[in-house]
Design a protein around this motif. Structure first.
Motif, PDB file in Angstrom:
ATOM      1  N   PHE A 166     -79.517  65.593  -5.577  1.00  0.00           N
ATOM      2  CA  PHE A 166     -78.179  65.050  -5.376  1.00  0.00           C
ATOM      3  C   PHE A 166     -77.125  66.165  -5.382  1.00  0.00           C
ATOM      4  N   SER A 167     -77.298  67.144  -6.244  1.00  0.00           N
ATOM      5  CA  SER A 167     -76.355  68.261  -6.303  1.00  0.00           C
ATOM      6  C   SER A 167     -76.364  69.049  -4.995  1.00  0.00           C
ATOM      7  N   THR A 168     -77.553  69.279  -4.436  1.00  0.00           N
ATOM      8  CA  THR A 168     -77.663  69.984  -3.156  1.00  0.00           C
ATOM      9  C   THR A 168     -76.914  69.251  -2.055  1.00  0.00           C
ATOM     10  N   LEU A 169     -77.069  67.933  -1.988  1.00  0.00           N
ATOM     11  CA  LEU A 169     -76.397  67.150  -0.947  1.00  0.00           C
ATOM     12  C   LEU A 169     -74.886  67.161  -1.134  1.00  0.00           C
ATOM     13  N   ALA A 170     -74.439  67.037  -2.367  1.00  0.00           N
ATOM     14  CA  ALA A 170     -73.000  66.988  -2.624  1.00  0.00           C
ATOM     15  C   ALA A 170     -72.307  68.278  -2.204  1.00  0.00           C
ATOM     16  N   THR A 171     -72.907  69.415  -2.527  1.00  0.00           N
ATOM     17  CA  THR A 171     -72.276  70.681  -2.171  1.00  0.00           C
ATOM     18  C   THR A 171     -72.301  70.920  -0.659  1.00  0.00           C
ATOM     19  N   SER A 172     -73.325  70.412   0.023  1.00  0.00           N
ATOM     20  CA  SER A 172     -73.376  70.535   1.473  1.00  0.00           C
ATOM     21  C   SER A 172     -72.255  69.729   2.130  1.00  0.00           C
ATOM     22  N   VAL A 173     -71.953  68.559   1.598  1.00  0.00           N
ATOM     23  CA  VAL A 173     -70.856  67.751   2.128  1.00  0.00           C
ATOM     24  C   VAL A 173     -69.530  68.484   1.988  1.00  0.00           C
ATOM     25  N   ILE A 174     -69.312  69.133   0.862  1.00  0.00           N
ATOM     26  CA  ILE A 174     -68.074  69.887   0.652  1.00  0.00           C
ATOM     27  C   ILE A 174     -67.924  70.975   1.715  1.00  0.00           C
ATOM     28  N   ALA A 175     -68.997  71.714   1.956  1.00  0.00           N
ATOM     29  CA  ALA A 175     -68.950  72.772   2.970  1.00  0.00           C
ATOM     30  C   ALA A 175     -68.653  72.193   4.347  1.00  0.00           C
ATOM     31  N   GLY A 176     -69.276  71.067   4.677  1.00  0.00           N
ATOM     32  CA  GLY A 176     -69.065  70.457   5.979  1.00  0.00           C
ATOM     33  C   GLY A 176     -67.620  70.050   6.208  1.00  0.00           C
ATOM     34  N   ILE A 177     -66.971  69.509   5.195  1.00  0.00           N
ATOM     35  CA  ILE A 177     -65.574  69.095   5.322  1.00  0.00           C
ATOM     36  C   ILE A 177     -64.683  70.295   5.627  1.00  0.00           C
ATOM     37  N   VAL A 178     -64.897  71.397   4.921  1.00  0.00           N
ATOM     38  CA  VAL A 178     -64.066  72.589   5.131  1.00  0.00           C
ATOM     39  C   VAL A 178     -64.296  73.187   6.522  1.00  0.00           C
ATOM     40  N   LEU A 179     -65.551  73.282   6.956  1.00  0.00           N
ATOM     41  CA  LEU A 179     -65.857  73.854   8.266  1.00  0.00           C
ATOM     42  C   LEU A 179     -65.301  72.981   9.389  1.00  0.00           C
ATOM     43  N   ALA A 180     -65.428  71.666   9.250  1.00  0.00           N
ATOM     44  CA  ALA A 180     -64.878  70.770  10.268  1.00  0.00           C
ATOM     45  C   ALA A 180     -63.363  70.903  10.347  1.00  0.00           C
ATOM     46  N   ALA A 181     -62.701  71.014   9.195  1.00  0.00           N
ATOM     47  CA  ALA A 181     -61.246  71.181   9.193  1.00  0.00           C
ATOM     48  C   ALA A 181     -60.844  72.470   9.896  1.00  0.00           C
ATOM     49  N   HIS A 182     -61.613  73.533   9.680  1.00  0.00           N
ATOM     50  CA  HIS A 182     -61.338  74.819  10.343  1.00  0.00           C
ATOM     51  C   HIS A 182     -61.416  74.674  11.863  1.00  0.00           C
ATOM     52  N   LEU A 183     -62.426  73.987  12.346  1.00  0.00           N
ATOM     53  CA  LEU A 183     -62.599  73.833  13.788  1.00  0.00           C
ATOM     54  C   LEU A 183     -61.569  72.873  14.383  1.00  0.00           C
ATOM     55  N   VAL A 184     -61.175  71.852  13.647  1.00  0.00           N
ATOM     56  CA  VAL A 184     -60.151  70.923  14.136  1.00  0.00           C
ATOM     57  C   VAL A 184     -58.811  71.634  14.281  1.00  0.00           C
ATOM     58  N   ARG A 185     -58.488  72.520  13.338  1.00  0.00           N
ATOM     59  CA  ARG A 185     -57.210  73.241  13.400  1.00  0.00           C
ATOM     60  C   ARG A 185     -57.188  74.272  14.523  1.00  0.00           C
ATOM     61  N   GLY A 186     -58.370  74.665  15.033  1.00  0.00           N
ATOM     62  CA  GLY A 186     -58.414  75.609  16.143  1.00  0.00           C
ATOM     63  C   GLY A 186     -57.968  77.002  15.771  1.00  0.00           C
ATOM     64  N   LYS A 187     -58.442  77.526  14.634  1.00  0.00           N
ATOM     65  CA  LYS A 187     -58.055  78.857  14.188  1.00  0.00           C
ATOM     66  C   LYS A 187     -58.810  79.972  14.899  1.00  0.00           C
ATOM     67  N   GLY A 188     -59.819  79.627  15.695  1.00  0.00           N
ATOM     68  CA  GLY A 188     -60.581  80.626  16.447  1.00  0.00           C
ATOM     69  C   GLY A 188     -60.622  80.257  17.918  1.00  0.00           C
ATOM     70  N   PRO A 189     -61.540  80.820  18.665  1.00  0.00           N
ATOM     71  CA  PRO A 189     -61.612  80.543  20.103  1.00  0.00           C
ATOM     72  C   PRO A 189     -62.190  79.182  20.436  1.00  0.00           C
ATOM     73  N   ILE A 190     -62.761  78.483  19.447  1.00  0.00           N
ATOM     74  CA  ILE A 190     -63.354  77.168  19.677  1.00  0.00           C
ATOM     75  C   ILE A 190     -62.646  76.139  18.796  1.00  0.00           C
ATOM     76  N   ARG A 191     -62.363  74.998  19.403  1.00  0.00           N
ATOM     77  CA  ARG A 191     -61.706  73.932  18.663  1.00  0.00           C
ATOM     78  C   ARG A 191     -62.537  72.658  18.759  1.00  0.00           C
ATOM     79  N   LEU A 192     -62.594  71.923  17.670  1.00  0.00           N
ATOM     80  CA  LEU A 192     -63.264  70.623  17.646  1.00  0.00           C
ATOM     81  C   LEU A 192     -62.315  69.609  18.254  1.00  0.00           C
ATOM     82  N   ARG A 193     -62.619  69.180  19.480  1.00  0.00           N
ATOM     83  CA  ARG A 193     -61.707  68.344  20.251  1.00  0.00           C
ATOM     84  C   ARG A 193     -62.053  66.867  20.128  1.00  0.00           C
ATOM     85  N   ALA A 194     -61.040  66.020  20.397  1.00  0.00           N
ATOM     86  CA  ALA A 194     -61.269  64.580  20.403  1.00  0.00           C
ATOM     87  C   ALA A 194     -61.933  64.128  21.692  1.00  0.00           C
ATOM     88  N   SER A 195     -61.833  64.925  22.745  1.00  0.00           N
ATOM     89  CA  SER A 195     -62.411  64.568  24.041  1.00  0.00           C
ATOM     90  C   SER A 195     -63.624  65.448  24.331  1.00  0.00           C
TER      91      SER A 195
END
Length: 461
Positions: free
Chosen positions: A215-244
């Motif tokens: 359970f601890s392994t899964l919980a920490t993986s979820v935390i990492a996923g939220i931060v990485l997704a937020a980074h891509l949504v904000r478009g801080k690099g050459p790739i952005r997580l788009r709605a389309s």
């Protein structure tokens, strides 16, 4: 604006990273890329050893049970990180290196589709057939029950591992190694606190035993996923997580799978060799299984070290191959793999000379210590070759040339499973003879990949 032109400060920084990958001196560039990975993955090595320490407090049955799950859990992590994850990072880096920015954007939804499908596959197999799999590997009685308790939680949450891992690969493909490495470090620190709390309980938190570690392994993986997704949504690099743009694009899916399928088969085969070794060693008894599980855990520390440099190699090689700079890509491969071989070889030499430095942290059972000590005396000396092969595997992903790494993995399985069966089942040899076979498997693996690259196979399609 051209397809590859930067549109903001984040894109300008990414363009600068690409120029460095293509033109800066290799060793300093490799070290700059690898350093945050190695620091982050050092935290992962701490977690691997720490989990063994925590679960070791529950007794030999817990160690033996988790040893049964370990090859399969690491198979999932290696497929998501080094297999499909490496293929995603390689595809993104080659697209950016060739100036094809829209292609790089289009790879994102295809990567996440792959993550969902493969997570469901792992979940279905392990929840449906886990008992049969672990029994075939030699699991009996309390050890088998422990394996199922740990496995059902871990693989039941497979989606929370696959999606964050491929998000991390997308970010690495842009040349940004720092954020994924920070996530490894931060989540490892959280796990160090959360794991014993869930395993042993405290106050209102009930003791969950081995389930708590999963359970601890899964919980920490979820935390990492939220931060990485937020980074891509904000478009801080050459790739952005788009709605389309979330439709299926077969040509981009093939770009990933062309590298990802053979790259994922390689850890399947490698962990198949480990599973075969586990099954054969199980014939020597529970103490042998527990001793092997503790000693072989050190090999999984070799994997994060190779991964730290290897992910940097994947991006460095892929960017240069995408830009048509094959000779520079080859120099990068040999430079990086040489560094990894020195590090893993050094660790293996120390383990072979002084196995108690590792074994005594996990068990006080004399029989467990004896088997683990014999294993490290023999196999530890081959860890440099193991590291060399792993690093060249990652470099081959960057080049998009996976035939010979796959062949090397097949050869390792043949040596370990076939040679081990002959030694253990046919000749009834002592465990030390089988350990020699395992070391020979590492040597064959490194020789086949290195030999293929040295003979110019990267120049061929």
């Amino acid at each position: 604006m051209s397809e590859g032109a930067p549109s903001g400060s984040g894109d300008a920084a990414a363009a600068g990273r690409t120029r460095e990958l293509l033109h800066a001196p290799l060793l300093p560039t490799l070290l700059r890329l690898a350093t945050p990975n190695v620091i982050g993955l050092f935290a992962t090595t701490v977690v691997i050893g720490y989990d063994g320490y925590i679960l070791g407090r529950l007794g030999a049955d817990a160690l033996a049970g988790v040893a049964l799950v370990f090859p399969l859990s690491m198979l999932m992590l290696q497929m998501s990180n080094g297999g499909m994850g490496g293929a995603v990072a390689s595809a993104v880096a080659r697209a950016l290196g060739g100036g094809r920015r829209e292609e790089a954007h289009g790879l994102v939804p295809q990567a996440l589709l792959i993550a969902v499908v493969l997570a469901l596959v792992f979940m279905a197999i392990m929840l449906g057939f886990g008992r049969s799999i672990f029994a075939a590997m030699g699991g009996r009685g309390p050890a088998l029950d422990t394996a199922l308790a740990y496995s059902d939680v871990l693989f039941g949450g497979a989606l929370t591992i696959w999606v964050p891992t491929l998000l991390s690969a997308i970010v690495r493909g842009t040349g940004n190694m720092l954020l994924p490495a920070m996530m490894l470090t931060v989540t490892a620190a959280i796990h160090l606190l959360l794991c014993p709390l869930l395993v042993f309980g405290w106050g209102p938190v009930p003791a969950m035993g081995v389930r708590g570690a999963a359970f601890s392994t899964l919980a920490t993986s979820v935390i990492a996923g939220i931060v990485l997704a937020a980074h891509l949504v904000r478009g801080k690099g050459p790739i952005r997580l788009r709605a389309s743009g979330w439709g299926l694009r077969p040509e981009l899916l093939r770009t990933i799978l062309r590298v990802g399928v053979p790259a994922s088969l390689s850890p399947v085969l490698s962990n198949g060799a480990i599973a075969a070794a586990t099954a054969l060693i199980g014939s020597y008894g529970t103490a042998a299984l527990a001793g092997y599980g503790v000693a072989a855990r050190l090999e999984y520390i070799m994997v994060p070290i190779a991964f730290g440099f290897g992910t940097a190699l994947t991006t460095l090689v892929a960017t240069n191959m995408g830009a048509g700079q094959r000779e520079r890509a080859l120099r990068a491969a040999w430079t990086g793999s040489g560094v990894v071989a020195l590090i893993t070889g050094g660790i293996g030499t120390v383990a072979a000379i002084r196995p108690a430095l590792w074994m005594n942290h996990f068990s006080a059972d004399p029989a467990v210590l004896a088997f683990g000590t014999d294993y490290l005396h023999i196999v530890g000396a081959s860890y440099g070759l193991f590291g060399l092969g792993l690093a060249l595997f990652f470099a081959s992903q960057g080049a998009g040339r996976m035939l010979w790494p796959l062949a090397g993995s097949v050869a390792r399985v043949v040596v370990v499973a076939g040679g081990g069966w002959v030694a253990v089942r046919y000749f009834h040899a002592p465990a030390t003879s089988f350990f020699v076979v395992i070391a020979a498997g590492f040597a064959v693996y490194a020789a086949m990949i290195g030999g293929a690259i040295g003979l110019g196979r990267w120049a061929q399609r």
